[in-house]
Design an enzyme around this catalytic site. Sequence first.
Site, PDB file in Angstrom:
ATOM      1  N   PRO A  76     -39.341 -42.981  10.919  1.00  0.00           N
ATOM      2  CA  PRO A  76     -39.490 -43.479  12.295  1.00  0.00           C
ATOM      3  C   PRO A  76     -39.203 -42.396  13.317  1.00  0.00           C
ATOM      4  CG  PRO A  76     -38.445 -45.143  10.973  1.00  0.00           C
ATOM      5  CD  PRO A  76     -38.585 -43.924  10.086  1.00  0.00           C
ATOM      6  N   CYS A  77     -40.137 -42.231  14.261  1.00  0.00           N
ATOM      7  CA  CYS A  77     -40.101 -41.060  15.133  1.00  0.00           C
ATOM      8  C   CYS A  77     -39.291 -41.262  16.405  1.00  0.00           C
ATOM      9  CB  CYS A  77     -41.528 -40.653  15.510  1.00  0.00           C
ATOM     10  SG  CYS A  77     -42.440 -41.919  16.436  1.00  0.00           S
ATOM     11  N   GLN A  78     -38.938 -42.504  16.727  1.00  0.00           N
ATOM     12  CA  GLN A  78     -38.299 -42.759  18.011  1.00  0.00           C
ATOM     13  C   GLN A  78     -37.030 -41.933  18.242  1.00  0.00           C
ATOM     14  OE1 GLN A  78     -39.522 -45.060  16.012  1.00  0.00           O
ATOM     15  NE2 GLN A  78     -41.101 -46.103  17.205  1.00  0.00           N
TER      16      GLN A  78
ATOM     17  N   PHE B 217     -36.465 -38.938  17.645  1.00  0.00           N
ATOM     18  CA  PHE B 217     -36.778 -37.559  17.986  1.00  0.00           C
ATOM     19  C   PHE B 217     -37.817 -37.442  19.097  1.00  0.00           C
ATOM     20  CE2 PHE B 217     -35.708 -37.928  13.471  1.00  0.00           C
ATOM     21  CZ  PHE B 217     -34.551 -37.175  13.448  1.00  0.00           C
TER      22      PHE B 217
END
Length: 400
Positions: free
Chosen positions: A126-128, A130
Amino acid sequence: MSVDHARSQLVSPGADRMSVRSKLTGNRFVRISQGSAEQRGKVISLFTGAGGMEIGLESAGFETAICVEIDPDSRETLRKNREHWVLFEDEQNRTPGDLRAIRPEELLLKANLKRGEAALVTGGAPCQPFSNMGKKLGKSDPKNGDLFLDFVKIVLGTQPAGFIFENVAGIAQGRHNEVVEYMTAQFAGSGYSVAFEVLNAADYGVPQQRKRFIMLGRKGDAPAFPLPTHTKDGLFPDVFSPEPIATLSQWKTVAEAFEEIPRGNLQRADCVGMRHASYMVERMAMIPQGRNFKVLPMQMRPKCWQSGKHEGHDTFGRMEGGKPAPTIRTAGYNPTKGKYIHPFENRGINTAEMAALQSFPADWEFRTVSGKPSIVSIGRQIGNAVPPAFAYALGSAIFA
């Protein structure tokens, strides 16, 4: 180093940090050719989402052996479109798709693979944590900030021939350097050659400016990145090669993507859009392509837009038909969240248009567990996906 020990070590401050950006040079780039793809082996897919990475790799000749996905709506989408893909779901007392609770040997058993047989392990934690949007907590995010450790765990435990890790470009920024350092060190210590770059999906035929951090690894020789197939002006970028400038395709545009949407897709249940109040439509009518709420008279702006403290530079902006779209995020249907006003109509884009801008094939349908279309769920599935055309390019190049 165990995953649990790594989790405890990565929160300690003061470690020496090398510059990630200084390492984003010297990687190998290869031309990729369109056409029928040779069979390249089986893929263990982590954080599968709605299947964008897997669709692209399928086109590049890979076969999806197993998918791990925690979101039940996304699993419904995968079941609808690819019945033969194996989803990691079992009867044990644990959340289906929770990678923290899954051991590498379990994945191999369910995928009918032995250690070392998989061609690729793929995924983007999950990218949130970063992202440049939001709180930017990185690895300190209490919910998802350390899931990259589980990607490392599965790669080292299954020993594929290679791997593809995708995340937002922000993971390569200074404050998150230790994440990339840790992953690189762990993979190198297990015999993988590793390379990473920040690439723009628009350079590979996706009608969207979407910059993503890509880490590739393979046993033996260094992995290869795909040379761009598209550029802003159609000219070959000198930064990748000393060869004479050659003509390429120009970036695919929003208008081109929308023209390719079959008319029937706009009538499908999974094509949903926002209903706008009349005053919102009136505001949209005053915004030209490429501009945002700042062209509105002050009296027509909400108070939060009048104060000058609003952070979103693209907020309530209109897309430009002759250019790629901005990054399609999970709320890409909502004009108050970015430059998401339709280029030619006074409305936000709908989920069919979001999917087209992400390069999903027209026959890919999005589902929910309830069976009722949800703009929030479908938007999340589309916005979190790896664009299939981008994944195709990565899969075609990695073993070249």
